[in-house]
Design an enzyme around this catalytic site. Sequence first.
Site, PDB file in Angstrom:
ATOM      1  N   GLY A  30      29.505  35.893  43.774  1.00  0.00           N
ATOM      2  CA  GLY A  30      29.774  36.349  42.401  1.00  0.00           C
ATOM      3  C   GLY A  30      29.219  35.384  41.388  1.00  0.00           C
ATOM      4  O   GLY A  30      29.839  35.108  40.361  1.00  0.00           O
ATOM      5  N   ALA A  31      27.991  34.870  41.677  1.00  0.00           N
ATOM      6  CA  ALA A  31      27.419  33.821  40.824  1.00  0.00           C
ATOM      7  C   ALA A  31      26.688  34.379  39.611  1.00  0.00           C
ATOM      8  O   ALA A  31      26.273  33.617  38.740  1.00  0.00           O
ATOM      9  CB  ALA A  31      26.454  32.960  41.655  1.00  0.00           C
ATOM     10  N   SER A  32      26.540  35.700  39.529  1.00  0.00           N
ATOM     11  CA  SER A  32      25.644  36.253  38.503  1.00  0.00           C
ATOM     12  C   SER A  32      26.177  36.095  37.081  1.00  0.00           C
ATOM     13  O   SER A  32      25.403  36.069  36.134  1.00  0.00           O
ATOM     14  CB  SER A  32      25.360  37.727  38.802  1.00  0.00           C
ATOM     15  N   ARG A  33      27.494  36.022  36.923  1.00  0.00           N
ATOM     16  CA  ARG A  33      28.050  35.899  35.561  1.00  0.00           C
ATOM     17  C   ARG A  33      29.456  35.306  35.632  1.00  0.00           C
ATOM     18  O   ARG A  33      29.976  35.063  36.725  1.00  0.00           O
ATOM     19  CB  ARG A  33      28.054  37.239  34.841  1.00  0.00           C
ATOM     20  N   SER A 159      44.401  33.953  41.720  1.00  0.00           N
ATOM     21  CA  SER A 159      44.736  34.332  40.348  1.00  0.00           C
ATOM     22  C   SER A 159      46.216  34.078  40.116  1.00  0.00           C
ATOM     23  O   SER A 159      47.023  34.138  41.050  1.00  0.00           O
ATOM     24  CB  SER A 159      44.459  35.824  40.130  1.00  0.00           C
ATOM     25  N   TYR A 172      45.211  44.197  43.002  1.00  0.00           N
ATOM     26  CA  TYR A 172      44.606  42.884  42.727  1.00  0.00           C
ATOM     27  C   TYR A 172      45.562  41.745  43.109  1.00  0.00           C
ATOM     28  O   TYR A 172      45.171  40.775  43.761  1.00  0.00           O
ATOM     29  CB  TYR A 172      44.263  42.846  41.242  1.00  0.00           C
ATOM     30  N   LYS A 176      45.008  38.807  45.862  1.00  0.00           N
ATOM     31  CA  LYS A 176      45.029  37.385  45.488  1.00  0.00           C
ATOM     32  C   LYS A 176      46.149  36.631  46.206  1.00  0.00           C
ATOM     33  O   LYS A 176      45.984  35.461  46.556  1.00  0.00           O
ATOM     34  CB  LYS A 176      45.164  37.251  43.963  1.00  0.00           C
TER      35      LYS A 176
HETATM   36  P1  NAP Z   1      33.456  38.867  36.202  1.00  0.00           P
HETATM   37  O1  NAP Z   1      32.976  38.271  34.929  1.00  0.00           O
HETATM   38  O2  NAP Z   1      33.810  40.314  36.234  1.00  0.00           O
HETATM   39  O3  NAP Z   1      32.356  38.543  37.338  1.00  0.00           O
HETATM   40  C1  NAP Z   1      32.588  38.983  38.640  1.00  0.00           C
HETATM   41  C2  NAP Z   1      31.513  38.419  39.543  1.00  0.00           C
HETATM   42  O4  NAP Z   1      31.758  38.924  40.858  1.00  0.00           O
HETATM   43  C3  NAP Z   1      30.129  38.864  39.126  1.00  0.00           C
HETATM   44  O5  NAP Z   1      29.227  37.823  39.337  1.00  0.00           O
HETATM   45  C4  NAP Z   1      29.845  40.014  40.064  1.00  0.00           C
HETATM   46  O6  NAP Z   1      28.452  40.105  40.328  1.00  0.00           O
HETATM   47  C5  NAP Z   1      30.582  39.569  41.317  1.00  0.00           C
HETATM   48  N1  NAP Z   1      30.908  40.678  42.183  1.00  0.00           N
HETATM   49  C6  NAP Z   1      31.771  41.695  41.961  1.00  0.00           C
HETATM   50  N2  NAP Z   1      31.735  42.562  42.979  1.00  0.00           N
HETATM   51  C7  NAP Z   1      30.828  42.077  43.862  1.00  0.00           C
HETATM   52  C8  NAP Z   1      30.344  42.541  45.117  1.00  0.00           C
HETATM   53  N3  NAP Z   1      30.773  43.665  45.665  1.00  0.00           N
HETATM   54  N4  NAP Z   1      29.416  41.796  45.752  1.00  0.00           N
HETATM   55  C9  NAP Z   1      28.937  40.653  45.189  1.00  0.00           C
HETATM   56  N5  NAP Z   1      29.372  40.165  44.029  1.00  0.00           N
HETATM   57  C10 NAP Z   1      30.299  40.884  43.365  1.00  0.00           C
HETATM   58  O7  NAP Z   1      34.740  38.120  36.755  1.00  0.00           O
HETATM   59  P2  NAP Z   1      35.239  36.612  36.506  1.00  0.00           P
HETATM   60  O8  NAP Z   1      36.221  36.658  35.413  1.00  0.00           O
HETATM   61  O9  NAP Z   1      34.097  35.684  36.436  1.00  0.00           O
HETATM   62  O10 NAP Z   1      36.060  36.398  37.863  1.00  0.00           O
HETATM   63  C11 NAP Z   1      35.593  35.601  38.926  1.00  0.00           C
HETATM   64  C12 NAP Z   1      36.730  35.404  39.918  1.00  0.00           C
HETATM   65  O11 NAP Z   1      37.837  34.786  39.272  1.00  0.00           O
HETATM   66  C13 NAP Z   1      37.261  36.718  40.488  1.00  0.00           C
HETATM   67  O12 NAP Z   1      37.619  36.536  41.832  1.00  0.00           O
HETATM   68  C14 NAP Z   1      38.489  36.979  39.646  1.00  0.00           C
HETATM   69  O13 NAP Z   1      39.421  37.783  40.327  1.00  0.00           O
HETATM   70  C15 NAP Z   1      38.994  35.574  39.438  1.00  0.00           C
HETATM   71  N6  NAP Z   1      39.865  35.458  38.276  1.00  0.00           N
HETATM   72  C16 NAP Z   1      39.395  35.695  37.014  1.00  0.00           C
HETATM   73  C17 NAP Z   1      40.279  35.580  35.936  1.00  0.00           C
HETATM   74  C18 NAP Z   1      39.838  35.800  34.509  1.00  0.00           C
HETATM   75  O14 NAP Z   1      40.707  35.724  33.621  1.00  0.00           O
HETATM   76  N7  NAP Z   1      38.580  36.056  34.217  1.00  0.00           N
HETATM   77  C19 NAP Z   1      41.604  35.245  36.156  1.00  0.00           C
HETATM   78  C20 NAP Z   1      42.045  35.024  37.446  1.00  0.00           C
HETATM   79  C21 NAP Z   1      41.156  35.121  38.495  1.00  0.00           C
HETATM   80  P3  NAP Z   1      27.606  41.459  40.426  1.00  0.00           P
HETATM   81  O15 NAP Z   1      28.253  42.462  39.529  1.00  0.00           O
HETATM   82  O16 NAP Z   1      26.247  41.027  40.004  1.00  0.00           O
HETATM   83  O17 NAP Z   1      27.658  41.840  41.867  1.00  0.00           O
END
Ligand code: NAP
Length: 264
Positions: A30-33, A159, A172, A176
């Site tokens: 999930g490194a893209s963003r 999370s 979710y 987690k």
């Molecule tokens: P995000 O901005 O939605 O980014 C999600 C990342 O996961 C993207 O790089 C996406 O890349 C990748 N991804 C999703 N489905 C995928 C798949 N099937 N195969 C490969 N890559 C996949 O989310 P984020 O906020 O950065 O979250 C990152 C992690 O932190 C997640 O596990 C999330 O549950 C956790 N988290 C986030 C928060 C928050 O507040 N943001 C809070 C608690 C936990 P592509 O779309 O290019 O595949």
Amino acid sequence: MNADAHARVGYDPSPLKEPTTQTRVAIVTGASRGIGRAIALRLARDGRHVVGFARNAEQLESLRAEIVAAGGSCEMQSCDVGDGEKLALEIEAVAERHGRLDIIVNNAGITRDGLILRMSDEDFDDVLRVNLRSAFVACRTAARPMMRGRFGRIVNLGSVSGIVGNAGQANYATAKAGLIGLTKSIAKELGGKGITANVIAPGFIDTDMTTALPAAIREGVLPAIPLKRFGTGDDIAAAVAYLTSDEAGYVTGHVLSVDGGLAM
Ligand code: NAP
């Protein structure tokens, strides 16, 4: 302190050696963003060779260019982590190409929020497959090359929802919470091989995942965060940098909340 005492406490009195961390190979899913991108940039800045996995090729290419422009070392791999067979093959290929795999950060994640009465089986299964099953497959696959190298750092992105639950996130929060059980179990299994496994549990972090939330929910949650702000990808990346460092070799099975105090 005499030489014998040095030996007892494991102190190496020889001159500084080339830092081994520079050659460590780190996969970030999930490194893209969002958080994954911040983690990839940070690990590259710290001298790791970063292998970024995600589906969006354009965003991966922009990450690659940014790391290379900053003098870092990386490669990007288009990979859907929901496809366990492909994920395992890609991880094996990285370990084979480099002759090692030192670090894996299972960060890829999705949400399919909805109240339980309306949540479909498909939304439950999709979230578990991408957020939990992928981490299981990745840990199982990464364990082999890590055992061979007698070194490993596994970090799974949990999370706050997996700790305290969250209305509308039964799928979710289950995934987690499952990551915590997975991580603690493999920490016990693999500890004797020099491999650590830890969870980072972010609170509300400013990324696409949280900007998708209705404004009322975003504003409503702020008063409950003691530090009175949403976190950043860099806040999480700093914690990952520590837990994947050589210096964190005595920290395992830990759930580190990086949430501005939200879950305490
Ligand atoms: P995000 O901005 O939605 O980014 C999600 C990342 O996961 C993207 O790089 C996406 O890349 C990748 N991804 C999703 N489905 C995928 C798949 N099937 N195969 C490969 N890559 C996949 O989310 P984020 O906020 O950065 O979250 C990152 C992690 O932190 C997640 O596990 C999330 O549950 C956790 N988290 C986030 C928060 C928050 O507040 N943001 C809070 C608690 C936990 P592509 O779309 O290019 O595949």
